[in-house]
Design a protein around this motif. Structure first.
Motif, PDB file in Angstrom:
ATOM      1  N   PHE A   1       8.640  18.752  -3.215  1.00 12.28           N
ATOM      2  CA  PHE A   1       8.588  18.274  -1.272  1.00 12.28           C
ATOM      3  C   PHE A   1       9.177  16.717  -1.059  1.00 12.28           C
ATOM      4  N   LEU A   2       8.324  15.887  -1.641  1.00 12.36           N
ATOM      5  CA  LEU A   2       8.203  14.300  -1.272  1.00 12.36           C
ATOM      6  C   LEU A   2       8.867  13.584  -2.493  1.00 12.36           C
ATOM      7  N   ILE A   3       9.260  13.598  -3.775  1.00 18.09           N
ATOM      8  CA  ILE A   3       9.989  12.684  -4.505  1.00 18.09           C
ATOM      9  C   ILE A   3      11.214  12.307  -3.920  1.00 18.09           C
ATOM     10  N   PHE A   4      11.978  12.648  -2.963  1.00 16.98           N
ATOM     11  CA  PHE A   4      13.097  11.784  -2.344  1.00 16.98           C
ATOM     12  C   PHE A   4      12.948  11.095  -1.290  1.00 16.98           C
ATOM     13  N   PHE A   5      11.445  10.836  -0.650  1.00 15.12           N
ATOM     14  CA  PHE A   5      11.303  10.082   0.124  1.00 15.12           C
ATOM     15  C   PHE A   5       9.771   8.660  -0.520  1.00 15.12           C
ATOM     16  N   ALA A   6      10.774   8.726  -1.786  1.00 13.10           N
ATOM     17  CA  ALA A   6      10.142   7.790  -1.993  1.00 13.10           C
ATOM     18  C   ALA A   6      11.180   6.594  -2.708  1.00 13.10           C
ATOM     19  N   PRO A   7      10.716   5.240  -3.710  1.00 12.68           N
ATOM     20  CA  PRO A   7      12.076   4.391  -3.321  1.00 12.68           C
ATOM     21  C   PRO A   7      12.948   4.239  -4.668  1.00 12.68           C
ATOM     22  N   GLU A   8      14.388   4.852  -4.870  1.00 13.27           N
ATOM     23  CA  GLU A   8      14.641   4.892  -6.129  1.00 13.27           C
ATOM     24  C   GLU A   8      14.966   2.904  -6.633  1.00 13.27           C
TER      25      GLU A   8
ATOM     26  N   GLN B   1      21.277  -2.383  -1.305  1.00  9.45           N
ATOM     27  CA  GLN B   1      20.471  -0.841  -0.920  1.00  9.45           C
ATOM     28  C   GLN B   1      19.426  -1.752  -1.927  1.00  9.45           C
ATOM     29  N   ALA B   2      19.876  -2.115  -3.262  1.00  7.47           N
ATOM     30  CA  ALA B   2      19.199  -2.044  -4.029  1.00  7.47           C
ATOM     31  C   ALA B   2      17.992  -3.342  -3.383  1.00  7.47           C
ATOM     32  N   LEU B   3      18.523  -4.591  -2.824  1.00  6.66           N
ATOM     33  CA  LEU B   3      18.271  -6.096  -2.158  1.00  6.66           C
ATOM     34  C   LEU B   3      17.333  -5.266  -1.120  1.00  6.66           C
ATOM     35  N   GLN B   4      17.777  -4.298  -0.350  1.00  9.46           N
ATOM     36  CA  GLN B   4      17.094  -3.849   0.943  1.00  9.46           C
ATOM     37  C   GLN B   4      15.366  -3.654   0.312  1.00  9.46           C
ATOM     38  N   THR B   5      15.842  -2.547  -1.028  1.00 11.13           N
ATOM     39  CA  THR B   5      14.670  -1.734  -1.512  1.00 11.13           C
ATOM     40  C   THR B   5      13.930  -3.077  -1.790  1.00 11.13           C
ATOM     41  N   LEU B   6      13.863  -4.027  -2.699  1.00 12.72           N
ATOM     42  CA  LEU B   6      13.343  -4.653  -2.736  1.00 12.72           C
ATOM     43  C   LEU B   6      12.635  -5.720  -1.716  1.00 12.72           C
ATOM     44  N   ALA B   7      13.298  -6.527  -1.030  1.00 20.13           N
ATOM     45  CA  ALA B   7      12.827  -6.552   0.002  1.00 20.13           C
ATOM     46  C   ALA B   7      11.851  -5.919   1.015  1.00 20.13           C
ATOM     47  N   TYR B   8      12.494  -4.923   1.070  1.00 20.93           N
ATOM     48  CA  TYR B   8      11.152  -4.127   2.333  1.00 20.93           C
ATOM     49  C   TYR B   8       9.672  -4.418   1.515  1.00 20.93           C
ATOM     50  N   TYR B   9       9.768  -3.420   0.467  1.00 19.77           N
ATOM     51  CA  TYR B   9       8.355  -3.072  -0.184  1.00 19.77           C
ATOM     52  C   TYR B   9       7.533  -4.306  -1.091  1.00 19.77           C
ATOM     53  N   HIS B  10       8.276  -5.903  -1.341  1.00 15.56           N
ATOM     54  CA  HIS B  10       7.835  -7.265  -2.034  1.00 15.56           C
ATOM     55  C   HIS B  10       8.232  -8.514  -1.350  1.00 15.56           C
ATOM     56  N   ALA B  11       9.061  -8.399  -0.177  1.00 16.23           N
ATOM     57  CA  ALA B  11       8.581  -9.299   0.875  1.00 16.23           C
ATOM     58  C   ALA B  11       8.569  -9.074   2.218  1.00 16.23           C
ATOM     59  N   ASP B  12       7.847  -7.900   3.066  1.00 20.56           N
ATOM     60  CA  ASP B  12       7.778  -7.217   4.520  1.00 20.56           C
ATOM     61  C   ASP B  12       9.329  -7.018   4.810  1.00 20.56           C
ATOM     62  N   GLY B  13      10.643  -6.919   3.508  1.00 32.72           N
ATOM     63  CA  GLY B  13      11.632  -6.877   4.808  1.00 32.72           C
ATOM     64  C   GLY B  13      12.558  -8.797   4.863  1.00 32.72           C
TER      65      GLY B  13
ATOM     66  N   ILE C   1       0.377  -1.383  -0.065  1.00 30.72           N
ATOM     67  CA  ILE C   1      -0.133  -0.272  -0.016  1.00 30.72           C
ATOM     68  C   ILE C   1       0.951   0.729   0.270  1.00 30.72           C
ATOM     69  N   VAL C   2       2.505   1.582   1.021  1.00 26.49           N
ATOM     70  CA  VAL C   2       3.284   2.388   1.281  1.00 26.49           C
ATOM     71  C   VAL C   2       3.108   2.826  -0.397  1.00 26.49           C
ATOM     72  N   LEU C   3       4.119   1.667  -0.765  1.00 29.21           N
ATOM     73  CA  LEU C   3       4.747   1.491  -2.185  1.00 29.21           C
ATOM     74  C   LEU C   3       3.942   1.923  -3.480  1.00 29.21           C
ATOM     75  N   HIS C   4       2.586   1.670  -3.195  1.00 30.91           N
ATOM     76  CA  HIS C   4       1.573   2.370  -4.034  1.00 30.91           C
ATOM     77  C   HIS C   4       1.360   3.761  -4.344  1.00 30.91           C
ATOM     78  N   ALA C   5       1.265   4.076  -3.077  1.00 29.86           N
ATOM     79  CA  ALA C   5       1.439   5.649  -2.986  1.00 29.86           C
ATOM     80  C   ALA C   5       2.395   6.464  -3.007  1.00 29.86           C
ATOM     81  N   TRP C   6       3.459   5.651  -3.634  1.00 27.70           N
ATOM     82  CA  TRP C   6       5.056   6.612  -4.011  1.00 27.70           C
ATOM     83  C   TRP C   6       4.313   5.872  -5.041  1.00 27.70           C
ATOM     84  N   ILE C   7       4.213   5.136  -5.933  1.00 30.10           N
ATOM     85  CA  ILE C   7       3.660   5.106  -6.947  1.00 30.10           C
ATOM     86  C   ILE C   7       3.008   6.475  -7.794  1.00 30.10           C
TER      87      ILE C   7
END
Length: 523
Positions: free
Chosen positions: A211-218, A231-243, A32-38
């Protein structure tokens, strides 16, 4: 390429079974958070849609017409083209910023320029100031529009990647709706605020991004390309597999990305501008990308998108209120069809939607031409009403593919190493097509009226034939898997992108290590 080429297997054989069936967009907090950034990225298209329809609405405002001395012909064409001229100025820089600085900084730069441009446009005191703001708006939009859709497709959860990327261009109409109806409302203000207020509203999406773009995932792909693997692995894990970094899906995605980018680094044919046409597969990609970019603007839609007032006046509808009302209803109609097609792209497939779209446009534009001719010869109200009906049916057909798919299809058939440059070529082609349209359409409509429609009828027939033979089906494939559809046996040894096969039992028994092995790719 033979007609009807279809990828076998797809996600169901590649990675779909690696996704937790209980992890849905509505019940997982991190998705849900990921979709908010999208959504923050998708509103880039809303800015573009707002701008694309703003001048169309302004042409129906007497206050705007009087303030700028009723621009017409070449002067009006220059005004409509100026935004795209500004875009052309930004194209040489956009891919280098997206690949060099990252997707997020590029979007922020675009938003900053947009805010400056909107301030100038809203406060314009003369024709030159208004023209200059139009140039600057196009320049800023180029950066945001280059990076935002790529970031959407590169961070989206695999199950939702295609619909979300398709929604990017579909939300063009959300901006269109706001611009059209805000102008409809301000039409009753009998001073220059009738057009200054809609101009100010154009800056709202850019304010959020600023104001918000730098809070979104790269983008994980960009991070891997810069050696920031952890950092790439952490990003994938955080949003795609609950960390969970050892989740099979995360491991699959991470190693597929890493392998593909590593191969690109070692093969000179995969980098630089020459790579866009260095191999048969890349030449095939660019032919399709350039073609659908031209088709998206040269299908007769430019007549209504930028010169609806001229079209409506040609069938006897001269009231500015009625013109704005039709424009506003058409925007809502378009959004509904485009969003519907976005959610059906994986179910019906890209090829089906493209061919159905082209066939429908050809049919309904031909009927529109016939009815316009009838009105010109006999002047009956029935033929005028039929023209309006066929405009709506034409756009329903257009929205099946040429609103949702042109961006998503372009970014998904381009491998990472070519994505920013190839997408830049796509945007450049659209600008060139628009500039031609915006100069030629008002002149042709004024001189030969409905007979100009015949040109588009012939062109739409060509589009249908081209799409039938050239469009390749890509539904349910990962970004890396689509390469083999174009490269075939030319795929670099060591990278497999088409026929990834997994055994669900292997993952249960071997754990994440098998996810790594499954992504080792063979020619």
């Amino acid at each position: 390429m033979a007609a009807g080429a279809v990828a076998e297997g797809g996600a169901s054989a590649g990675f779909t079974h690696l996704m937790d069936p209980n992890r849905k967009w509505y019940n997982n907090r991190r998705i849900i958070v990921l979709h908010a950034w999208i959504v923050l990225l998708l509103i880039t298209s809303s800015m573009n849609g707002f701008d694309g329809s703003l001048l169309n609405s302004f042409q129906s405002l007497d206050t705007w017409q009087n303030y700028f001395n009723k621009p017409a012909g070449g002067r009006l064409g220059l005004l409509n083209a100026m935004q795209n001229i500004g875009s052309l100025a930004g194209y040489p820089f956009a891919p280098y910023l997206s690949d060099g600085l990252g997707r997020r900084p590029t979007i922020w730069i675009g938003a900053t320029i947009m805010l400056i441009a909107v301030a100038l446009q809203s406060a314009a005191q003369n024709w030159g100031m208004f023209l200059g703001s139009r140039f600057l708006i196009g320049f800023g939009l180029t950066f945001a529009a280059n990076a935002a859709p790529m970031l959407v497709t590169e961070i989206a959860y695999p199950r939702y990647r295609a619909p979300l990327t398709s929604l990017y261009n579909s939300l063009w109409y959300s901006g269109n709706i706001i611009a059209t109806w805000s102008t409809f409302g301000t039409n009753h203000i009998m001073n220059n605020w009738s057009w200054r207020i809609p101009s100010i509203l154009q800056g709202i999406p850019a304010i959020f991004q600023f104001f918000l773009i730098f809070f979104a995932p790269e983008s994980p792909r960009w991070l891997v390309s810069k050696g920031r693997d952890s950092q790439a692995l952490q990003t994938l894990a955080y949003y795609h597999a609950d960390g969970d970094e050892q989740d099979p899906l995360v491991q699959f995605e991470f190693h597929e990305i890493k392998n593909a980018i590593e191969i690109d680094r070692t093969v000179s044919a995969n980098v630089g501008w020459k790579s866009l046409y260095a191999t048969p597969g890349n030449r095939k990609r660019m032919i399709i990308i350039i073609a659908i970019a031209f088709f998206s603007q040269w299908s007769g839609n430019g007549l209504v998108s930028y010169y609806l007032r001229n079209v409506l006046e040609s069938i006897g509808i001269t009231s500015s209120t009625i013109q704005l009302l039709i424009n506003g209803i058409l925007a809502i109609w378009n959004l509904c069809w485009a969003v519907l097609a976005s959610f059906l792209c994986d179910r019906l497939g890209r090829r089906f939607l493209f061919i159905t779209s082209a066939a429908g446009m050809l049919l309904f534009f031909t009927f529109q031409t016939v009815c316009s001719a009838q009105y010109a010869l006999k002047g009956t109200d029935a033929s005028a009403h039929a023209v309006i009906a066929f405009i709506f049916l034409f756009y329903a057909s257009y929205d099946l593919a040429f609103t949702p798919l042109i961006v998503s299809y372009t970014v998904e058939i381009l491998p990472y190493s070519l994505r920013a440059k190839g997408f830049n070529v796509f945007n450049f082609t659209i600008s060139v097509a628009l500039i031609f349209n915006q100069y030629v359409n008002p002149i042709a409509l004024k001189n030969i009226e409905w007979k100009y429609y015949i040109v588009y009828c012939c062109w739409l027939l060509f589009e249908l034939v081209f799409l039938y033979f050239m469009i390749v089906e890509t539904k349910n494939l990962s970004l890396e898997e689509t390469a083999a559809l174009f490269d075939g046996t030319d795929v670099t040894e060591g990278v497999h992108t088409n026929d990834v096969r997994h055994d669900e039992k292997d993952f249960d028994e071997k754990g994440s290590d098998s996810a790594y092995n499954a992504t080792d790719i063979k020619a």
